[in-house]
Design an enzyme around this catalytic site. Structure first.
Site, mmCIF file in Angstrom:
data_model
loop_
_atom_site.group_PDB
_atom_site.id
_atom_site.type_symbol
_atom_site.label_atom_id
_atom_site.label_comp_id
_atom_site.label_asym_id
_atom_site.label_seq_id
_atom_site.Cartn_x
_atom_site.Cartn_y
_atom_site.Cartn_z
ATOM 1 N N LYS A 148 52.088 46.248 32.497
ATOM 2 C CA LYS A 148 52.802 47.183 33.328
ATOM 3 C C LYS A 148 54.269 47.175 32.942
ATOM 4 O O LYS A 148 54.715 46.157 32.396
ATOM 5 C CB LYS A 148 52.608 46.842 34.810
ATOM 6 C CG LYS A 148 53.368 45.600 35.279
ATOM 7 C CD LYS A 148 53.333 45.478 36.767
ATOM 8 C CE LYS A 148 54.488 46.176 37.414
ATOM 9 N NZ LYS A 148 55.681 45.341 37.610
ATOM 10 N N HIS A 178 48.152 41.666 36.683
ATOM 11 C CA HIS A 178 47.873 40.228 36.833
ATOM 12 C C HIS A 178 47.360 39.880 38.232
ATOM 13 O O HIS A 178 46.766 38.834 38.427
ATOM 14 C CB HIS A 178 49.083 39.378 36.436
ATOM 15 C CG HIS A 178 50.185 39.335 37.442
ATOM 16 N ND1 HIS A 178 51.108 40.339 37.592
ATOM 17 C CD2 HIS A 178 50.513 38.405 38.369
ATOM 18 C CE1 HIS A 178 51.956 40.010 38.554
ATOM 19 N NE2 HIS A 178 51.617 38.847 39.049
ATOM 20 N N ASP A 235 57.350 49.417 41.140
ATOM 21 C CA ASP A 235 57.224 48.021 40.720
ATOM 22 C C ASP A 235 55.990 47.351 41.329
ATOM 23 O O ASP A 235 55.346 46.528 40.679
ATOM 24 C CB ASP A 235 58.495 47.254 41.129
ATOM 25 C CG ASP A 235 58.527 45.846 40.553
ATOM 26 O OD1 ASP A 235 58.311 45.708 39.330
ATOM 27 O OD2 ASP A 235 58.767 44.888 41.310
ATOM 28 N N HIS A 240 49.953 46.650 41.913
ATOM 29 C CA HIS A 240 49.394 45.517 42.649
ATOM 30 C C HIS A 240 48.840 45.913 44.029
ATOM 31 O O HIS A 240 47.733 45.523 44.395
ATOM 32 C CB HIS A 240 50.441 44.422 42.826
ATOM 33 C CG HIS A 240 51.140 44.032 41.548
ATOM 34 N ND1 HIS A 240 50.489 43.957 40.343
ATOM 35 C CD2 HIS A 240 52.430 43.693 41.285
ATOM 36 C CE1 HIS A 240 51.351 43.588 39.394
ATOM 37 N NE2 HIS A 240 52.526 43.425 39.947
HETATM 38 C C1 BG6 Z 1 55.650 41.951 38.983
HETATM 39 C C2 BG6 Z 1 56.856 42.663 39.503
HETATM 40 O O1 BG6 Z 1 54.696 42.855 38.491
HETATM 41 O O2 BG6 Z 1 55.058 41.180 40.024
HETATM 42 C C3 BG6 Z 1 57.859 41.684 40.083
HETATM 43 O O3 BG6 Z 1 57.479 43.393 38.452
HETATM 44 C C4 BG6 Z 1 57.178 40.793 41.099
HETATM 45 O O4 BG6 Z 1 58.950 42.379 40.669
HETATM 46 C C5 BG6 Z 1 55.902 40.180 40.552
HETATM 47 O O5 BG6 Z 1 58.098 39.777 41.447
HETATM 48 C C6 BG6 Z 1 55.138 39.454 41.631
HETATM 49 O O6 BG6 Z 1 54.088 38.714 41.072
HETATM 50 P P1 BG6 Z 1 53.536 37.390 41.780
HETATM 51 O O7 BG6 Z 1 52.358 37.021 40.962
HETATM 52 O O8 BG6 Z 1 54.654 36.402 41.748
HETATM 53 O O9 BG6 Z 1 53.200 37.788 43.177
#
Ligand code: BG6
Length: 488
Positions: A148, A178, A235, A240
């Site tokens: 992404k 992820h 973002d 997500h």
């Molecule tokens: C990323 C975003 O995709 O995911 C970030 O660009 C964010 O801004 C992150 O902090 C959060 O991932 P996780 O796994 O820490 O919840």
């Protein structure tokens, strides 16, 4: 068959913080396929050894769970190679091709290209791979992983898909999110489809609404230059949060196979009530946005920026299961705590027998709280009678906690996803139509929130659950946020 993982953007953050630590952890745990090699490509001139030394340091810092294992690293490091070069130079890319051929020899190899560069380099890398015939599967599978952001809106996502498809077949493309690699997210699928007790109540008859929260305690910090042009919708929501919504709302796939799973996920997106661009005011009312105080001082943020660092939106899924059950999606930076959770809020019982004379006073309903991180687990909240005279009730819960139930570390999200790419398992990756549909849903919000007609953005103090307008917004709909920080 041996594997080659070719990382474009080798000297970047993602490589050192996530990819190499994940590959190292897989190796240490004995699950990295034997004969896997990693080849890094980026502009910084460096030898194999210099890259290994720098990765040793970053891996020791970022590999989570157990203490760094020097011996395992010593065995892992010789698998790492580095090829300096410019993505835009065909001579350099040609050299990469030759280096790969020299490392791989004549044997058939599964080769994975990983785009860990800034997004503006995706198209040139894919173009060069195509021009040099490096996507051809004559000598083993060729796959490409795309990180992404996958475009910045529907149009750019379509363009990127079209370009990828000129070089790779859809089955060779792995669009990574992820969040789908997190154990507790995959467990939603197990919870729903490996049990019979949840399915009968997993619908509009029993569920009042669903809340999906991804709260982060950290501010934007050094990422201002990227974040200011992106904001929370691009973002976090397009990828997500919508992924979490899809696994929560989808129908049971006929098989746990990529096509079946992806078909069901796309159906959810197709059922989400779409907003037309002309409905800007309505779209604006379907959400609320905020910015933490102090964001404007973060490096790279434009003066007077109206970029949202917090957002909450309401989506309606118009299908037989979910019609009339709002899905509230919320995410923000600089919030009270780090927590990602899905709250399934059940309806009230039809008669409040125990309302102590105050008819119509609704008490909190049952909740199933799926804690995605950091305190991975599931809680079922229900009312129970407090011992003693009278019918006094209290909300209590049944709890499942990963750390109590399963000893040892939970794998980092990139670990299972990298293994899946290597073995050709695409269920946890987004298909082209899935990404485009996601943008179709999020684009109207992006446009509405950045339109000139919006009032100035609401500010919130760092360390809160977003602006107070967020509470007012959901309370006006007869509901309230479940604002509890997980106990670690
Ligand atoms: C990323 C975003 O995709 O995911 C970030 O660009 C964010 O801004 C992150 O902090 C959060 O991932 P996780 O796994 O820490 O919840």
């Amino acid at each position: 068959m041996p594997h080659s993982i070719v990382i474009f953007g080798a000297s970047g953050d993602l490589t050192s913080r996530k990819l190499v630590p994940a590959l190292y952890s897989l190796f240490r745990g004995g699950s990295l396929p034997a004969d896997t090699r990693i080849i890094g490509y980026s502009r910084t001139p460096m030898s194999d050894d210099a890259w290994r030394t720098s990765l040793r340091e970053t891996t020791a810092k970022h590999a989570e769970g157990e203490p760094f294992d020097e011996k395992a690293w010593g065995e892992f490091a010789p698998r790492i190679h580095y090829q300096p070069g410019d993505i835009g130079s065909s001579a350099d890319m040609e050299q990469l091709k030759e280096r790969l051929a020299a490392l791989e020899g004549a044997a058939a190899v599964t080769r994975v290209y990983y785009l860990a560069t800034a997004p503006q380099f995706y198209e040139p890398v894919v173009g060069a791979i195509g021009a040099l015939g490096m996507a051809s599967e004559e000598n083993g599978p060729r796959r490409i992983v795309v990180e992404k952001p996958f475009g910045t809106d529907l149009e750019t996502a379509k363009r990127l898909n079209a370009q990828l498809h000129t070089v790779f077949a859809e089955s060779q493309i792995y669009r990574i999110d992820h969040y789908l690699g997190k154990e507790s997210v995959q467990n939603i699928i197990a919870l729903r489809f490996a049990n019979t007790i949840f399915e009968p109540v997993w619908n509009r008859r029993y569920i009042d609404h669903v809340q999906i929260t991804v709260a982060e305690e950290v501010p934007v910090g050094r990422r201002g230059a990227y974040y200011d042009g992106s904001g929370v919708l691009r973002d976090m929501f397009q990828n997500h949060l919508l992924q979490l919504l899809m696994v929560t709302a989808m129908e049971a796939p006929v098989k746990y196979r990529a096509t079946a799973v992806r078909n069901e996920k796309v159906k959810v997106l197709e059922s989400i009530r779409a907003y037309e661009p002309a409905e800007v005011a309505e779209v604006a009312a379907a959400g609320t946005r905020g910015q933490y105080r102090g964001y404007l001082a973060d490096p790279g943020v434009a003066p007077g920026s109206q970029t949202a660092t917090f957002g909450a939106i309401r989506l309606e899924i118009d299908n037989w299961r979910w019609q009339g059950v709002p899905f509230y999606l919320r995410s923000g930076k600089a919030m009270s705590c780090r927590t990602t959770q899905i709250v399934i809020a059940f309806r009230q019982p039809p008669l409040e027998l125990f309302a102590e004379g105050k008819r119509g006073m609704l008490r909190e309903g049952n909740r199933l709280v799926i804690q995605i991180q950091p305190a991975e687990g599931i809680q079922l909240h229900f009312h129970t009678k407090v011992p003693g005279g009278g019918m006094k009730l209290r909300l209590t819960d049944l709890e499942f906690s990963y750390s109590r139930e399963f000893k040892g570390r939970l794998p980092e999200a990139y670990e299972p996803l990298l293994l899946d790419v290597m073995t050709g398992e695409a269920s946890l990756f987004a298909r082209s139509d899935e990404v485009e549909k996601s943008w179709e849903i999020i684009d109207p919000f992006v446009r509405a929130w950045s339109s000139g007609g919006m009032p100035p953005i609401d500010l919130y103090e760092p360390g809160n659950w977003g602006p107070t307008s967020s509470d007012a917004w959901i309370n006006a709909q007869g509901r309230s946020w479940f604002d509890i920080c997980p106990v670690l």
